[in-house]
Scaffold this motif. Sequence first.
Motif, PDB file in Angstrom:
ATOM      1  N   ASP A  97       0.822  -1.214   0.000  1.00  0.00           N
ATOM      2  CA  ASP A  97       0.000   0.000   0.000  1.00  0.00           C
ATOM      3  C   ASP A  97       0.853   1.261   0.000  1.00  0.00           C
ATOM      4  N   ILE A  98       2.027   1.189   0.619  1.00  0.00           N
ATOM      5  CA  ILE A  98       2.927   2.344   0.650  1.00  0.00           C
ATOM      6  C   ILE A  98       3.515   2.599  -0.734  1.00  0.00           C
ATOM      7  N   VAL A  99       3.933   1.522  -1.376  1.00  0.00           N
ATOM      8  CA  VAL A  99       4.672   1.640  -2.632  1.00  0.00           C
ATOM      9  C   VAL A  99       3.766   1.962  -3.815  1.00  0.00           C
ATOM     10  N   ALA A 100       2.543   1.446  -3.805  1.00  0.00           N
ATOM     11  CA  ALA A 100       1.663   1.574  -4.980  1.00  0.00           C
ATOM     12  C   ALA A 100       1.534   3.000  -5.508  1.00  0.00           C
ATOM     13  N   PRO A 101       1.242   4.006  -4.662  1.00  0.00           N
ATOM     14  CA  PRO A 101       1.092   5.358  -5.200  1.00  0.00           C
ATOM     15  C   PRO A 101       2.404   6.047  -5.569  1.00  0.00           C
ATOM     16  N   LEU A 102       3.540   5.433  -5.230  1.00  0.00           N
ATOM     17  CA  LEU A 102       4.839   6.047  -5.518  1.00  0.00           C
ATOM     18  C   LEU A 102       5.354   5.686  -6.908  1.00  0.00           C
ATOM     19  N   ARG A 103       4.839   4.631  -7.479  1.00  0.00           N
ATOM     20  CA  ARG A 103       5.388   4.081  -8.715  1.00  0.00           C
ATOM     21  C   ARG A 103       5.438   5.096  -9.848  1.00  0.00           C
ATOM     22  N   GLU A 104       4.424   5.937  -9.960  1.00  0.00           N
ATOM     23  CA  GLU A 104       4.351   6.885 -11.078  1.00  0.00           C
ATOM     24  C   GLU A 104       4.923   8.259 -10.735  1.00  0.00           C
ATOM     25  N   ARG A 105       5.480   8.411  -9.549  1.00  0.00           N
ATOM     26  CA  ARG A 105       6.030   9.707  -9.157  1.00  0.00           C
ATOM     27  C   ARG A 105       7.383   9.941  -9.805  1.00  0.00           C
ATOM     28  N   ARG A 106       7.740  11.180  -9.982  1.00  0.00           N
ATOM     29  CA  ARG A 106       9.047  11.545 -10.533  1.00  0.00           C
ATOM     30  C   ARG A 106      10.146  11.498  -9.471  1.00  0.00           C
ATOM     31  N   GLU A 107       9.764  11.641  -8.201  1.00  0.00           N
ATOM     32  CA  GLU A 107      10.754  11.648  -7.132  1.00  0.00           C
ATOM     33  C   GLU A 107      11.329  10.243  -6.916  1.00  0.00           C
ATOM     34  N   ARG A 108      12.436  10.196  -6.183  1.00  0.00           N
ATOM     35  CA  ARG A 108      13.070   8.931  -5.814  1.00  0.00           C
ATOM     36  C   ARG A 108      12.885   8.741  -4.310  1.00  0.00           C
ATOM     37  N   LYS A 129      10.915  -9.563   2.956  1.00  0.00           N
ATOM     38  CA  LYS A 129      11.559 -10.439   1.967  1.00  0.00           C
ATOM     39  C   LYS A 129      10.971 -10.214   0.580  1.00  0.00           C
ATOM     40  N   THR A 130       9.643 -10.088   0.505  1.00  0.00           N
ATOM     41  CA  THR A 130       8.993  -9.875  -0.783  1.00  0.00           C
ATOM     42  C   THR A 130       9.403  -8.547  -1.391  1.00  0.00           C
ATOM     43  N   ALA A 131       9.478  -7.509  -0.540  1.00  0.00           N
ATOM     44  CA  ALA A 131       9.851  -6.182  -1.038  1.00  0.00           C
ATOM     45  C   ALA A 131      11.294  -6.155  -1.536  1.00  0.00           C
ATOM     46  N   LEU A 132      12.179  -6.892  -0.864  1.00  0.00           N
ATOM     47  CA  LEU A 132      13.587  -6.877  -1.237  1.00  0.00           C
ATOM     48  C   LEU A 132      13.866  -7.719  -2.480  1.00  0.00           C
ATOM     49  N   ASP A 133      13.229  -8.869  -2.556  1.00  0.00           N
ATOM     50  CA  ASP A 133      13.487  -9.784  -3.666  1.00  0.00           C
ATOM     51  C   ASP A 133      12.481  -9.652  -4.803  1.00  0.00           C
ATOM     52  N   GLY A 134      11.324  -9.066  -4.490  1.00  0.00           N
ATOM     53  CA  GLY A 134      10.284  -8.943  -5.499  1.00  0.00           C
ATOM     54  C   GLY A 134       9.385 -10.171  -5.518  1.00  0.00           C
ATOM     55  N   GLY A 135       8.086  -9.922  -5.625  1.00  0.00           N
ATOM     56  CA  GLY A 135       7.135 -11.015  -5.760  1.00  0.00           C
ATOM     57  C   GLY A 135       6.751 -11.154  -7.219  1.00  0.00           C
ATOM     58  N   ILE A 136       5.478 -11.375  -7.461  1.00  0.00           N
ATOM     59  CA  ILE A 136       4.987 -11.466  -8.837  1.00  0.00           C
ATOM     60  C   ILE A 136       5.064 -10.100  -9.513  1.00  0.00           C
ATOM     61  N   GLU A 137       4.761  -9.057  -8.743  1.00  0.00           N
ATOM     62  CA  GLU A 137       4.756  -7.707  -9.305  1.00  0.00           C
ATOM     63  C   GLU A 137       6.179  -7.153  -9.389  1.00  0.00           C
ATOM     64  N   GLU A 138       6.482  -6.526 -10.503  1.00  0.00           N
ATOM     65  CA  GLU A 138       7.787  -5.894 -10.685  1.00  0.00           C
ATOM     66  C   GLU A 138       7.930  -4.719  -9.719  1.00  0.00           C
ATOM     67  N   PRO A 139       8.997  -4.684  -8.888  1.00  0.00           N
ATOM     68  CA  PRO A 139       9.149  -3.562  -7.949  1.00  0.00           C
ATOM     69  C   PRO A 139       9.462  -2.267  -8.700  1.00  0.00           C
ATOM     70  N   PRO A 140       8.990  -1.132  -8.206  1.00  0.00           N
ATOM     71  CA  PRO A 140       9.263   0.144  -8.873  1.00  0.00           C
ATOM     72  C   PRO A 140      10.740   0.508  -8.768  1.00  0.00           C
ATOM     73  N   ASP A 141      11.265   1.148  -9.804  1.00  0.00           N
ATOM     74  CA  ASP A 141      12.685   1.491  -9.801  1.00  0.00           C
ATOM     75  C   ASP A 141      12.968   2.800  -9.078  1.00  0.00           C
ATOM     76  N   ASN A 142      11.921   3.466  -8.544  1.00  0.00           N
ATOM     77  CA  ASN A 142      12.135   4.716  -7.816  1.00  0.00           C
ATOM     78  C   ASN A 142      11.940   4.539  -6.316  1.00  0.00           C
ATOM     79  N   VAL A 143      12.058   3.305  -5.825  1.00  0.00           N
ATOM     80  CA  VAL A 143      11.902   3.023  -4.392  1.00  0.00           C
ATOM     81  C   VAL A 143      13.031   2.105  -3.929  1.00  0.00           C
ATOM     82  N   LEU A 144      13.731   2.503  -2.856  1.00  0.00           N
ATOM     83  CA  LEU A 144      14.717   1.666  -2.186  1.00  0.00           C
ATOM     84  C   LEU A 144      14.361   1.556  -0.708  1.00  0.00           C
ATOM     85  N   ILE A 145      14.889   0.543  -0.057  1.00  0.00           N
ATOM     86  CA  ILE A 145      14.720   0.375   1.387  1.00  0.00           C
ATOM     87  C   ILE A 145      16.082   0.526   2.057  1.00  0.00           C
ATOM     88  N   TYR A 146      16.170   1.453   3.021  1.00  0.00           N
ATOM     89  CA  TYR A 146      17.345   1.599   3.875  1.00  0.00           C
ATOM     90  C   TYR A 146      16.899   1.263   5.300  1.00  0.00           C
TER      91      TYR A 146
END
Length: 253
Positions: A97-108, A129-146
Amino acid sequence: MEPDRTLAYRWRNGTLQPIEFPQPVRLDQLLGIDRQKAILVQNTRQFVEGRPANHALLTGSRGTGKSSVVKALLNEFGEQGLRLIEVPGHQLTDLPDIVAPLRERRERFVLYVDDFSVQANDPALTALKTALDGGIEEPPDNVLIYATSNRRHLMPEFQSENDEYRWHGDELHPGESSEEKISLSERFGLWLSFQPFSQQQYLDAVHLHLARLGVDSLDEDGIKAALRWALARASRSGRVAQQFARDWAGRRG
């Protein structure tokens, strides 16, 4: 879509809440961690420039700058589009739910998980684990986890796990419990370790924080007081140095 000028958010009660006054931490205020700073800054620079970058795990002694260096990235890269979202560890199950609205944003966006520790049966473990490795859905390239943690493998380690180790020829192999913990931390492409400060690093940090508070120097009695302060807390760290500086400067007006 126009970029949002808000630099930092926190995830609370199912919504992203803007943080009006992010901590004004600067990288040059953080002493004794030059190697870790350089590596994390390079990784973050790659990220904000749209190049490949890794999720990062910062582990080690308390008060040594793990959280501060992540916060300082905002001052370094905020104008280039970096945004920080603070996510409590127990709410990692909300990651989709956190990541979904970020996918189309220009920010990183860096999702910042502070002081993270998880039990083996915690649902947050599966979500991470799913967020780090990716599940079925392709993870957005503008989101990282620190993530920061005082635990090297993010989960508690027990003496009983030593009984699971087995020899295979001349090699010692960990058991299933240890393998699961190692596999979680290894999902972070970047792994930075923060060590306790030496006495000189601690005193350097004390002088830095005193200078920021308008105290130009520390005499011999002040140095002894700073060392006693650290001894009483059984810790030499940037956090303890800052706490001493506040006390010392406050007592002297």
